[in-house]
Design an enzyme around this catalytic site. Structure first.
Site, PDB file in Angstrom:
ATOM      1  N   SER A 124     -38.971  64.101 -18.208  1.00 35.45           N
ATOM      2  CA  SER A 124     -38.997  64.893 -16.911  1.00 35.45           C
ATOM      3  C   SER A 124     -39.189  66.092 -16.959  1.00 35.45           C
ATOM      4  O   SER A 124     -39.009  66.789 -17.692  1.00 35.45           O
ATOM      5  CB  SER A 124     -37.794  64.501 -16.158  1.00 35.45           C
ATOM      6  OG  SER A 124     -37.945  65.583 -14.933  1.00 35.45           O
ATOM      7  N   TYR A 148     -28.729  66.677 -15.629  1.00 30.65           N
ATOM      8  CA  TYR A 148     -29.564  65.474 -15.948  1.00 30.65           C
ATOM      9  C   TYR A 148     -30.830  66.010 -16.791  1.00 30.65           C
ATOM     10  O   TYR A 148     -31.328  65.340 -17.584  1.00 30.65           O
ATOM     11  CB  TYR A 148     -30.035  65.277 -14.618  1.00 30.65           C
ATOM     12  CG  TYR A 148     -31.517  64.753 -14.249  1.00 30.65           C
ATOM     13  CD1 TYR A 148     -32.717  65.393 -14.076  1.00 30.65           C
ATOM     14  CD2 TYR A 148     -31.566  63.414 -14.770  1.00 30.65           C
ATOM     15  CE1 TYR A 148     -33.757  64.804 -14.163  1.00 30.65           C
ATOM     16  CE2 TYR A 148     -32.842  62.590 -14.606  1.00 30.65           C
ATOM     17  CZ  TYR A 148     -34.020  63.740 -14.449  1.00 30.65           C
ATOM     18  OH  TYR A 148     -35.199  63.074 -14.403  1.00 30.65           O
ATOM     19  N   LYS A 152     -32.247  65.115 -20.736  1.00 31.92           N
ATOM     20  CA  LYS A 152     -33.650  64.608 -20.835  1.00 31.92           C
ATOM     21  C   LYS A 152     -34.188  65.392 -22.202  1.00 31.92           C
ATOM     22  O   LYS A 152     -34.463  65.323 -23.119  1.00 31.92           O
ATOM     23  CB  LYS A 152     -34.527  64.997 -19.667  1.00 31.92           C
ATOM     24  CG  LYS A 152     -34.373  64.050 -18.478  1.00 31.92           C
ATOM     25  CD  LYS A 152     -34.586  62.467 -19.050  1.00 31.92           C
ATOM     26  CE  LYS A 152     -34.598  61.619 -17.774  1.00 31.92           C
ATOM     27  NZ  LYS A 152     -34.901  60.193 -18.052  1.00 31.92           N
TER      28      LYS A 152
HETATM   29  C1  WQD Z   1     -39.053  67.912  -3.770  1.00 32.93           C
HETATM   30  C2  WQD Z   1     -39.137  68.833  -2.804  1.00 32.93           C
HETATM   31  C3  WQD Z   1     -36.956  69.966  -2.284  1.00 32.93           C
HETATM   32  C4  WQD Z   1     -35.418  66.478  -0.091  1.00 32.93           C
HETATM   33  C5  WQD Z   1     -36.056  66.106  -8.882  1.00 32.93           C
HETATM   34  C6  WQD Z   1     -35.846  66.078 -10.413  1.00 32.93           C
HETATM   35  C7  WQD Z   1     -36.944  65.248 -11.213  1.00 32.93           C
HETATM   36  C8  WQD Z   1     -37.162  63.807 -10.613  1.00 32.93           C
HETATM   37  C9  WQD Z   1     -37.656  63.837  -9.178  1.00 32.93           C
HETATM   38  C10 WQD Z   1     -36.170  61.746 -11.347  1.00 32.93           C
HETATM   39  C11 WQD Z   1     -38.280  70.212  -3.011  1.00 32.93           C
HETATM   40  C12 WQD Z   1     -37.604  69.030  -0.966  1.00 32.93           C
HETATM   41  C13 WQD Z   1     -36.318  67.231  -1.039  1.00 32.93           C
HETATM   42  C14 WQD Z   1     -34.948  66.664   1.023  1.00 32.93           C
HETATM   43  C15 WQD Z   1     -36.488  68.715   0.923  1.00 32.93           C
HETATM   44  N1  WQD Z   1     -36.053  63.282 -10.979  1.00 32.93           N
HETATM   45  N2  WQD Z   1     -36.601  68.286  -0.392  1.00 32.93           N
HETATM   46  N3  WQD Z   1     -35.430  67.689   1.607  1.00 32.93           N
HETATM   47  O1  WQD Z   1     -36.323  68.173  -7.049  1.00 32.93           O
HETATM   48  O2  WQD Z   1     -38.743  68.395  -7.265  1.00 32.93           O
HETATM   49  O3  WQD Z   1     -37.303  66.705  -8.589  1.00 32.93           O
HETATM   50  O4  WQD Z   1     -36.650  64.607  -8.350  1.00 32.93           O
HETATM   51  O5  WQD Z   1     -36.995  61.357 -11.493  1.00 32.93           O
HETATM   52  O6  WQD Z   1     -36.666  65.354 -12.444  1.00 32.93           O
HETATM   53  O7  WQD Z   1     -35.839  67.259 -10.621  1.00 32.93           O
HETATM   54  O8  WQD Z   1     -37.854  66.263  -6.308  1.00 32.93           O
HETATM   55  O9  WQD Z   1     -38.022  65.107  -4.136  1.00 32.93           O
HETATM   56  O10 WQD Z   1     -35.741  66.246  -4.892  1.00 32.93           O
HETATM   57  O11 WQD Z   1     -37.702  67.382  -4.069  1.00 32.93           O
HETATM   58  O12 WQD Z   1     -36.654  69.743   1.581  1.00 32.93           O
HETATM   59  O13 WQD Z   1     -34.331  65.993   1.832  1.00 32.93           O
HETATM   60  O14 WQD Z   1     -38.707  68.446  -1.402  1.00 32.93           O
HETATM   61  O15 WQD Z   1     -36.434  71.039  -1.838  1.00 32.93           O
HETATM   62  O16 WQD Z   1     -38.721  71.228  -2.667  1.00 32.93           O
HETATM   63  P1  WQD Z   1     -37.269  67.567  -7.257  1.00 32.93           P
HETATM   64  P2  WQD Z   1     -37.213  66.244  -4.660  1.00 32.93           P
END
Ligand code: WQD
Length: 338
Positions: A124, A148, A152
């Site tokens: 990741s 997490y 990784k």
């Molecule tokens: C994306 C953007 C949030 C939810 C993580 C892990 C990565 C992978 C994917 C596993 C950010 C914003 C999110 C919500 C929001 N994990 N958001 N409201 O955090 O980039 O990555 O998930 O496979 O390893 O680190 O992904 O989709 O959680 O967030 O505003 O309800 O959406 O702040 O900017 P992230 P995400």
């Protein structure tokens, strides 16, 4: 080739399974269905018109895993099985270290028993921590910022050392950015347990009426519209990257870390707008406080994947949203019975 998929019934696993079946590989799926559903495999079988083996088991059950590997005799293993929720990892670090790190050691022991020396690992972009520059290339310093991400990073180190000690071994560490979307059929897709942590499944559930509104975590980042910027990649493009990595592992020795992203940064509000256009449904939202641990922007330099794997992402944000909507609207409760 004979390919063994741990966690092959999961979101990325099932899309990769469908892709590699189309390349006439012999496949065995090993999954405990703790974060997936057997029905996903039934749908892949129907979509592919191919059969494959499936063994129910936990990667921590070393005896069961070793038997499955010795029985199947894979040429390569693709290791998807693992816990993947950042927030949960902060609350339950021991569960993450046990499942993701000890589970990988259990897998490597089983591979040794089966004489298998090739692995493709589901890593990741979170291993990069707070970006010191963008776009992120594979030379960027590694510094996980949550349990997490630490798991990784630890597994990457384990695989690098395993490769160095094992004559002829190969390991491809695929550093995913943000996988989203679904197969064009709408028959398989992302089906998170409980409340979705990630943006796209949450947006999908708002659009289909399962959730009232989206909370946008932060509107004051130093980005084009103040919301978080990420590199969203279509899960079918990601599946194709795994197929390319399997071929690469077959033909090369040693350990390679490879980014799998589009190279494009997309904001939360970009996703909301694209999803409304793709689904024809409103996605009401409210901007709230930043989520602890989030970075402002994170997107890939994907040139190494192109030069080493001959792979590039081809599907755009509109396609990601349209296919995510097709899956969600056809399966409002995911794989659960209607
Ligand atoms: C994306 C953007 C949030 C939810 C993580 C892990 C990565 C992978 C994917 C596993 C950010 C914003 C999110 C919500 C929001 N994990 N958001 N409201 O955090 O980039 O990555 O998930 O496979 O390893 O680190 O992904 O989709 O959680 O967030 O505003 O309800 O959406 O702040 O900017 P992230 P995400």
């Amino acid at each position: 080739m004979r390919v063994f998929l741990t966690g092959g019934a999961g979101y990325i696993g099932s899309h990769t399974l469908l892709e590699i079946l189309s390349k006439a590989h012999e496949v065995c799926v090993y999954d405990d269905y703790s974060n997936s559903a057997p029905v996903a495999l039934m749908r892949v079988e129907r979509l592919s018109n191919r059969t494959f083996q499936a063994v129910t088991g936990d990667v921590l059950d070393q005896g069961s895993l070793a038997k499955a590997l010795v029985d199947f005799k894979p040429d390569v293993v693709v290791h998807f099985a693992g816990k993947k929720a950042v927030g949960e990892s902060v609350a339950k670090p021991l569960m993450y270290y046990e499942n993701n790190v000890v589970g990988t050691l259990s897998l490597l022991r089983g591979m040794e028993a089966a004489g298998c020396k090739r692995i493709v690992f589901s890593s990741s972009a979170t291993v990069y921590g707070e970006p010191q520059y963008l776009p992120l290339d594979e030379k960027h310093p590694l510094a996980a910022t949550n349990p997490y991400g630490q798991t990784k990073l630890m597994v990457e180190h384990i695989l690098r050392d395993w490769c160095a000690a094992r004559e002829g071994a190969s390991a491809v560490l695929l550093r995913y950015f943000n996988p989203v979307g679904a197969h064009d059929s709408g028959q398989i897709g992302e089906d998170p347990n409980d409340i979705p942590n990630n943006l796209m499944p949450f947006v999908s559930q708002v659009a289909v009426g399962r959730r009232a509104k989206l909370q946008v975590f932060g509107g004051d980042y130093d980005t084009k519209d103040g919301t978080g910027v990420r590199d969203y990649i279509h899960v079918v493009d990601l599946a194709k990257a795994h197929a390319a990595a399997i071929s690469y592992a077959e033909a090369h020795k040693g350990c390679e870390a490879i980014n799998v992203g589009t190279g494009q940064g997309v904001s939360v509000l970009d996703v909301v707008k694209a999803f409304e256009q793709g689904s024809g449904q409103p996605v009401p939202y409210e901007v709230v406080a930043r989520r602890p641990g989030d970075v402002a922007a994170c997107y890939a330099d994907a040139s190494k994947a192109e030069s080493l794997l001959g792979w590039q992402a081809t599907r755009d944000l509109a396609d990601m949203c349209e296919t995510a909507w097709k899956w969600q609207s056809q399966n409002p409760n995911g794989y659960a019975a209607p």
